[in-house]
Design a protein around this motif. Structure first.
Motif, PDB file in Angstrom:
ATOM      1  N   GLU A  40       0.832  -1.197   0.000  1.00 50.87           N
ATOM      2  CA  GLU A  40       0.000   0.000   0.000  1.00 50.87           C
ATOM      3  C   GLU A  40       0.875   1.259   0.000  1.00 50.87           C
ATOM      4  O   GLU A  40       0.622   2.211  -0.755  1.00 50.87           O
ATOM      5  CB  GLU A  40      -0.916  -0.004   1.230  1.00 50.87           C
ATOM      6  CG  GLU A  40      -1.875   1.151   1.292  1.00 50.87           C
ATOM      7  CD  GLU A  40      -2.749   1.108   2.540  1.00 50.87           C
ATOM      8  OE1 GLU A  40      -3.555   2.049   2.679  1.00 50.87           O
ATOM      9  OE2 GLU A  40      -2.646   0.189   3.370  1.00 50.87           O
ATOM     10  N   TYR A  41       1.916   1.264   0.824  1.00 52.73           N
ATOM     11  CA  TYR A  41       2.827   2.408   0.880  1.00 52.73           C
ATOM     12  C   TYR A  41       3.491   2.638  -0.473  1.00 52.73           C
ATOM     13  O   TYR A  41       3.547   3.769  -0.963  1.00 52.73           O
ATOM     14  CB  TYR A  41       3.893   2.207   1.958  1.00 52.73           C
ATOM     15  CG  TYR A  41       4.900   3.330   1.968  1.00 52.73           C
ATOM     16  CD1 TYR A  41       4.646   4.501   2.672  1.00 52.73           C
ATOM     17  CD2 TYR A  41       6.078   3.245   1.231  1.00 52.73           C
ATOM     18  CE1 TYR A  41       5.540   5.559   2.642  1.00 52.73           C
ATOM     19  CE2 TYR A  41       6.977   4.297   1.198  1.00 52.73           C
ATOM     20  CZ  TYR A  41       6.703   5.452   1.902  1.00 52.73           C
ATOM     21  OH  TYR A  41       7.588   6.500   1.858  1.00 52.73           O
ATOM     22  N   LYS A  43       2.539   1.901  -3.442  1.00 54.01           N
ATOM     23  CA  LYS A  43       1.580   2.429  -4.419  1.00 54.01           C
ATOM     24  C   LYS A  43       1.358   3.923  -4.205  1.00 54.01           C
ATOM     25  O   LYS A  43       1.385   4.720  -5.158  1.00 54.01           O
ATOM     26  CB  LYS A  43       0.251   1.681  -4.319  1.00 54.01           C
ATOM     27  CG  LYS A  43      -0.776   2.130  -5.340  1.00 54.01           C
ATOM     28  CD  LYS A  43      -2.054   1.310  -5.235  1.00 54.01           C
ATOM     29  CE  LYS A  43      -2.993   1.729  -6.326  1.00 54.01           C
ATOM     30  NZ  LYS A  43      -4.263   2.215  -5.856  1.00 54.01           N
ATOM     31  N   ILE A  44       1.169   4.323  -2.963  1.00 58.16           N
ATOM     32  CA  ILE A  44       0.945   5.735  -2.649  1.00 58.16           C
ATOM     33  C   ILE A  44       2.187   6.555  -2.983  1.00 58.16           C
ATOM     34  O   ILE A  44       2.086   7.650  -3.547  1.00 58.16           O
ATOM     35  CB  ILE A  44       0.551   5.896  -1.163  1.00 58.16           C
ATOM     36  CG1 ILE A  44      -0.808   5.226  -0.909  1.00 58.16           C
ATOM     37  CG2 ILE A  44       0.518   7.369  -0.762  1.00 58.16           C
ATOM     38  CD1 ILE A  44      -1.146   5.036   0.555  1.00 58.16           C
ATOM     39  N   GLU A  47       2.527   7.133  -6.737  1.00 60.44           N
ATOM     40  CA  GLU A  47       1.582   8.155  -7.187  1.00 60.44           C
ATOM     41  C   GLU A  47       2.089   9.551  -6.834  1.00 60.44           C
ATOM     42  O   GLU A  47       2.037  10.468  -7.662  1.00 60.44           O
ATOM     43  CB  GLU A  47       0.208   7.928  -6.558  1.00 60.44           C
ATOM     44  CG  GLU A  47      -0.508   6.711  -7.089  1.00 60.44           C
ATOM     45  CD  GLU A  47      -1.799   6.402  -6.327  1.00 60.44           C
ATOM     46  OE1 GLU A  47      -2.185   7.187  -5.425  1.00 60.44           O
ATOM     47  OE2 GLU A  47      -2.409   5.373  -6.628  1.00 60.44           O
ATOM     48  N   GLU A  48       2.597   9.716  -5.618  1.00 64.09           N
ATOM     49  CA  GLU A  48       3.079  11.020  -5.167  1.00 64.09           C
ATOM     50  C   GLU A  48       4.305  11.450  -5.959  1.00 64.09           C
ATOM     51  O   GLU A  48       4.393  12.591  -6.407  1.00 64.09           O
ATOM     52  CB  GLU A  48       3.401  10.981  -3.667  1.00 64.09           C
ATOM     53  CG  GLU A  48       3.493  12.348  -3.017  1.00 64.09           C
ATOM     54  CD  GLU A  48       4.728  13.122  -3.372  1.00 64.09           C
ATOM     55  OE1 GLU A  48       4.623  14.347  -3.545  1.00 64.09           O
ATOM     56  OE2 GLU A  48       5.825  12.534  -3.477  1.00 64.09           O
ATOM     57  N   HIS A  94      -1.091  16.653  -3.472  1.00 64.55           N
ATOM     58  CA  HIS A  94      -0.600  15.277  -3.600  1.00 64.55           C
ATOM     59  C   HIS A  94       0.409  14.933  -2.516  1.00 64.55           C
ATOM     60  O   HIS A  94       0.409  13.809  -2.011  1.00 64.55           O
ATOM     61  CB  HIS A  94      -0.036  14.998  -5.008  1.00 64.55           C
ATOM     62  CG  HIS A  94       0.965  15.977  -5.486  1.00 64.55           C
ATOM     63  ND1 HIS A  94       0.615  17.093  -6.199  1.00 64.55           N
ATOM     64  CD2 HIS A  94       2.311  16.025  -5.359  1.00 64.55           C
ATOM     65  CE1 HIS A  94       1.707  17.786  -6.493  1.00 64.55           C
ATOM     66  NE2 HIS A  94       2.753  17.160  -5.980  1.00 64.55           N
ATOM     67  N   LYS A  97      -1.612  14.515   0.766  1.00 67.39           N
ATOM     68  CA  LYS A  97      -2.301  13.216   0.756  1.00 67.39           C
ATOM     69  C   LYS A  97      -1.316  12.096   1.091  1.00 67.39           C
ATOM     70  O   LYS A  97      -1.615  11.216   1.903  1.00 67.39           O
ATOM     71  CB  LYS A  97      -2.932  12.962  -0.614  1.00 67.39           C
ATOM     72  CG  LYS A  97      -3.620  11.628  -0.713  1.00 67.39           C
ATOM     73  CD  LYS A  97      -4.186  11.392  -2.102  1.00 67.39           C
ATOM     74  CE  LYS A  97      -4.759   9.988  -2.198  1.00 67.39           C
ATOM     75  NZ  LYS A  97      -5.169   9.670  -3.571  1.00 67.39           N
ATOM     76  N   TYR A  98      -0.139  12.122   0.470  1.00 66.63           N
ATOM     77  CA  TYR A  98       0.894  11.116   0.757  1.00 66.63           C
ATOM     78  C   TYR A  98       1.239  11.131   2.243  1.00 66.63           C
ATOM     79  O   TYR A  98       1.269  10.088   2.901  1.00 66.63           O
ATOM     80  CB  TYR A  98       2.138  11.394  -0.091  1.00 66.63           C
ATOM     81  CG  TYR A  98       3.394  10.756   0.442  1.00 66.63           C
ATOM     82  CD1 TYR A  98       3.656   9.409   0.243  1.00 66.63           C
ATOM     83  CD2 TYR A  98       4.319  11.504   1.173  1.00 66.63           C
ATOM     84  CE1 TYR A  98       4.805   8.823   0.750  1.00 66.63           C
ATOM     85  CE2 TYR A  98       5.467  10.926   1.672  1.00 66.63           C
ATOM     86  CZ  TYR A  98       5.703   9.574   1.465  1.00 66.63           C
ATOM     87  OH  TYR A  98       6.841   8.996   1.980  1.00 66.63           O
ATOM     88  N   THR A 101      -1.810   9.903   4.511  1.00 64.92           N
ATOM     89  CA  THR A 101      -2.239   8.505   4.341  1.00 64.92           C
ATOM     90  C   THR A 101      -1.150   7.501   4.690  1.00 64.92           C
ATOM     91  O   THR A 101      -1.454   6.339   4.970  1.00 64.92           O
ATOM     92  CB  THR A 101      -2.742   8.225   2.910  1.00 64.92           C
ATOM     93  OG1 THR A 101      -1.709   8.524   1.983  1.00 64.92           O
ATOM     94  CG2 THR A 101      -3.989   9.018   2.591  1.00 64.92           C
ATOM     95  N   THR A 102       0.107   7.922   4.707  1.00 67.30           N
ATOM     96  CA  THR A 102       1.189   6.975   5.014  1.00 67.30           C
ATOM     97  C   THR A 102       1.733   7.118   6.431  1.00 67.30           C
ATOM     98  O   THR A 102       2.599   6.340   6.837  1.00 67.30           O
ATOM     99  CB  THR A 102       2.367   7.122   4.023  1.00 67.30           C
ATOM    100  OG1 THR A 102       2.915   8.442   4.130  1.00 67.30           O
ATOM    101  CG2 THR A 102       1.922   6.839   2.600  1.00 67.30           C
TER     102      THR A 102
END
Length: 131
Positions: A40-41, A43-44, A47-48, A94, A97-98, A101-102
């Motif tokens: 999950e990390y 992937k995030i 994206e960032e 972005h 969000k990173y 969420t992390t």
């Protein structure tokens, strides 16, 4: 991998600026991720990194790496045009969000400020990627 190539090509395209800039901010982020969140990390983070390089002119590189022997150890080579570009990056949606969420996924974070030893050779390395 696509974002890595985009970032490196952009760095190569800005190679003269890279070689001439003395106010560039270069940082190595050393991050340890909780193994339960690794996929999950990653992937995030991808994206960032992609959004940062694509959307922010002052972000030259957000280049994530992981250790082969320990997949939970992440390193990020961050190169910004200057301190202002870095500070602007921290305020982007972005990045925010990173970061939010992390937060629960990161066991440790160390930010190390760096300086290029040989910017001219670095320019030549990235120029090779254009071929």
């Amino acid at each position: 991998m696509k974002y890595l190539i985009i970032g490196l090509v952009m760095l190569g395209a800005n190679s003269r600026a890279f070689a001439q800039k003395t106010d560039m901010m270069i940082r190595m982020a050393e991050i340890e991720i909780d193994a339960n969140y690794r996929e999950e990390y990653n992937k995030i983070l991808q994206e960032e990194a992609g959004a940062s390089v694509r959307l922010e002119p002052g972000v030259i590189s957000i280049f994530p790496l992981y250790q082969k022997e320990n997949l939970n150890q992440i390193r990020i080579l961050e190169i910004y045009a200057n301190q202002e570009a870095y500070e602007s990056h921290l305020k982007t949606p972005h990045f925010q969000k990173y970061k939010t969420t992390t937060a629960k996924m990161v066991k440790s974070l160390k930010l190390i400020d760096m300086k290029a030893l040989d910017a001219d050779t670095m320019r030549k390395i990235f120029a090779k990627l254009k071929n």
